[in-house]
Motif scaffolding. Structure first.
Motif, PDB file in Angstrom:
ATOM      1  N   MET A   1     -33.314 -54.020  15.901  1.00 39.11           N
ATOM      2  CA  MET A   1     -32.733 -54.085  14.577  1.00 39.11           C
ATOM      3  C   MET A   1     -31.277 -54.509  14.717  1.00 39.11           C
ATOM      4  O   MET A   1     -30.537 -53.937  15.510  1.00 39.11           O
ATOM      5  N   PRO A   2     -30.829 -55.481  13.948  1.00 32.65           N
ATOM      6  CA  PRO A   2     -29.441 -55.927  14.020  1.00 32.65           C
ATOM      7  C   PRO A   2     -28.496 -54.834  13.535  1.00 32.65           C
ATOM      8  O   PRO A   2     -28.869 -53.985  12.725  1.00 32.65           O
ATOM      9  N   THR A   3     -27.272 -54.858  14.016  1.00 29.74           N
ATOM     10  CA  THR A   3     -26.273 -53.877  13.604  1.00 29.74           C
ATOM     11  C   THR A   3     -25.025 -54.591  13.113  1.00 29.74           C
ATOM     12  O   THR A   3     -24.803 -55.759  13.389  1.00 29.74           O
ATOM     13  N   LYS A   4     -24.200 -53.843  12.374  1.00 32.97           N
ATOM     14  CA  LYS A   4     -22.913 -54.331  11.877  1.00 32.97           C
ATOM     15  C   LYS A   4     -21.865 -53.283  12.228  1.00 32.97           C
ATOM     16  O   LYS A   4     -22.148 -52.088  12.248  1.00 32.97           O
ATOM     17  N   THR A   5     -20.670 -53.720  12.496  1.00 36.10           N
ATOM     18  CA  THR A   5     -19.552 -52.815  12.738  1.00 36.10           C
ATOM     19  C   THR A   5     -18.710 -52.749  11.480  1.00 36.10           C
ATOM     20  O   THR A   5     -18.354 -53.787  10.909  1.00 36.10           O
ATOM     21  N   LEU A   6     -18.398 -51.534  11.035  1.00 41.25           N
ATOM     22  CA  LEU A   6     -17.605 -51.332   9.828  1.00 41.25           C
ATOM     23  C   LEU A   6     -16.291 -50.665  10.192  1.00 41.25           C
ATOM     24  O   LEU A   6     -16.245 -49.813  11.079  1.00 41.25           O
ATOM     25  N   THR A   7     -15.260 -50.995   9.472  1.00 40.60           N
ATOM     26  CA  THR A   7     -13.983 -50.309   9.613  1.00 40.60           C
ATOM     27  C   THR A   7     -13.796 -49.458   8.365  1.00 40.60           C
ATOM     28  O   THR A   7     -13.829 -49.970   7.239  1.00 40.60           O
ATOM     29  N   ILE A   8     -13.616 -48.150   8.572  1.00 40.53           N
ATOM     30  CA  ILE A   8     -13.382 -47.240   7.457  1.00 40.53           C
ATOM     31  C   ILE A   8     -12.176 -46.376   7.790  1.00 40.53           C
ATOM     32  O   ILE A   8     -11.800 -46.236   8.957  1.00 40.53           O
ATOM     33  N   THR A   9     -11.585 -45.794   6.774  1.00 38.78           N
ATOM     34  CA  THR A   9     -10.431 -44.927   6.999  1.00 38.78           C
ATOM     35  C   THR A   9     -10.881 -43.624   7.645  1.00 38.78           C
ATOM     36  O   THR A   9     -12.067 -43.267   7.615  1.00 38.78           O
ATOM     37  N   GLU A  10      -9.927 -42.931   8.202  1.00 38.01           N
ATOM     38  CA  GLU A  10     -10.207 -41.625   8.799  1.00 38.01           C
ATOM     39  C   GLU A  10     -10.768 -40.665   7.750  1.00 38.01           C
ATOM     40  O   GLU A  10     -11.694 -39.911   8.013  1.00 38.01           O
ATOM     41  N   GLU A  11     -10.209 -40.728   6.549  1.00 33.62           N
ATOM     42  CA  GLU A  11     -10.692 -39.865   5.464  1.00 33.62           C
ATOM     43  C   GLU A  11     -12.152 -40.168   5.136  1.00 33.62           C
ATOM     44  O   GLU A  11     -12.964 -39.255   4.980  1.00 33.62           O
ATOM     45  N   ALA A  12     -12.503 -41.442   5.044  1.00 33.29           N
ATOM     46  CA  ALA A  12     -13.883 -41.827   4.746  1.00 33.29           C
ATOM     47  C   ALA A  12     -14.813 -41.362   5.863  1.00 33.29           C
ATOM     48  O   ALA A  12     -15.915 -40.875   5.599  1.00 33.29           O
ATOM     49  N   TYR A  13     -14.367 -41.510   7.102  1.00 33.10           N
ATOM     50  CA  TYR A  13     -15.171 -41.066   8.242  1.00 33.10           C
ATOM     51  C   TYR A  13     -15.415 -39.566   8.176  1.00 33.10           C
ATOM     52  O   TYR A  13     -16.532 -39.093   8.370  1.00 33.10           O
TER      53      TYR A  13
ATOM     54  N   LYS B   1     -18.932 -37.748   7.869  1.00 32.11           N
ATOM     55  CA  LYS B   1     -19.293 -36.797   8.920  1.00 32.11           C
ATOM     56  C   LYS B   1     -19.677 -35.439   8.322  1.00 32.11           C
ATOM     57  O   LYS B   1     -20.600 -34.778   8.796  1.00 32.11           O
ATOM     58  N   ALA B   2     -18.989 -35.038   7.251  1.00 34.39           N
ATOM     59  CA  ALA B   2     -19.290 -33.761   6.596  1.00 34.39           C
ATOM     60  C   ALA B   2     -20.690 -33.764   5.984  1.00 34.39           C
ATOM     61  O   ALA B   2     -21.326 -32.717   5.870  1.00 34.39           O
ATOM     62  N   HIS B   3     -21.182 -34.938   5.591  1.00 34.46           N
ATOM     63  CA  HIS B   3     -22.523 -35.048   5.000  1.00 34.46           C
ATOM     64  C   HIS B   3     -23.612 -35.258   6.046  1.00 34.46           C
ATOM     65  O   HIS B   3     -24.796 -35.130   5.742  1.00 34.46           O
ATOM     66  N   LYS B   4     -23.207 -35.575   7.251  1.00 35.13           N
ATOM     67  CA  LYS B   4     -24.165 -35.885   8.314  1.00 35.13           C
ATOM     68  C   LYS B   4     -24.862 -34.612   8.779  1.00 35.13           C
ATOM     69  O   LYS B   4     -24.242 -33.614   9.071  1.00 35.13           O
ATOM     70  N   ARG B   5     -26.165 -34.670   8.810  1.00 34.43           N
ATOM     71  CA  ARG B   5     -26.956 -33.543   9.298  1.00 34.43           C
ATOM     72  C   ARG B   5     -27.038 -33.609  10.820  1.00 34.43           C
ATOM     73  O   ARG B   5     -26.873 -34.673  11.412  1.00 34.43           O
TER      74      ARG B   5
END
Length: 79
Positions: A1-13, A17-21
């Protein structure tokens, strides 16, 4: 499966992460959170038969009413 790299702010990360199970990848988390066909009614009624919830809600309602009454009485005493 192809992947993409995203740049997000520390706050967004941190929010993501808080929603990640524990058993999810970040890809799984993004897909779950952005699912287009989420049933907004899915959770309604889940606690309807839970006596513990009903009792806790009643206590909270009573505590709030008591707090409002106490504040009203204090306000009247100052007037």
């Amino acid at each position: 499966m192809p992947t993409k790299t995203l740049t997000i702010t520390e706050e967004a990360y941190e929010r993501l992460k808080a929603h990640k199970r524990e058993d999810e990848s970040f890809t799984d988390t993004v897909l779950r959170l952005t699912e287009a066909e989420q049933d907004v009614m899915r959770g309604f009624g889940l606690l309807a038969d839970d006596d513990g919830f009903a009792e806790a809600a009643g206590r909270t309602r009573d505590d709030l009413a008591d707090g409002f009454e106490e504040r009203r009485e204090r306000r009247e005493e100052r007037l």
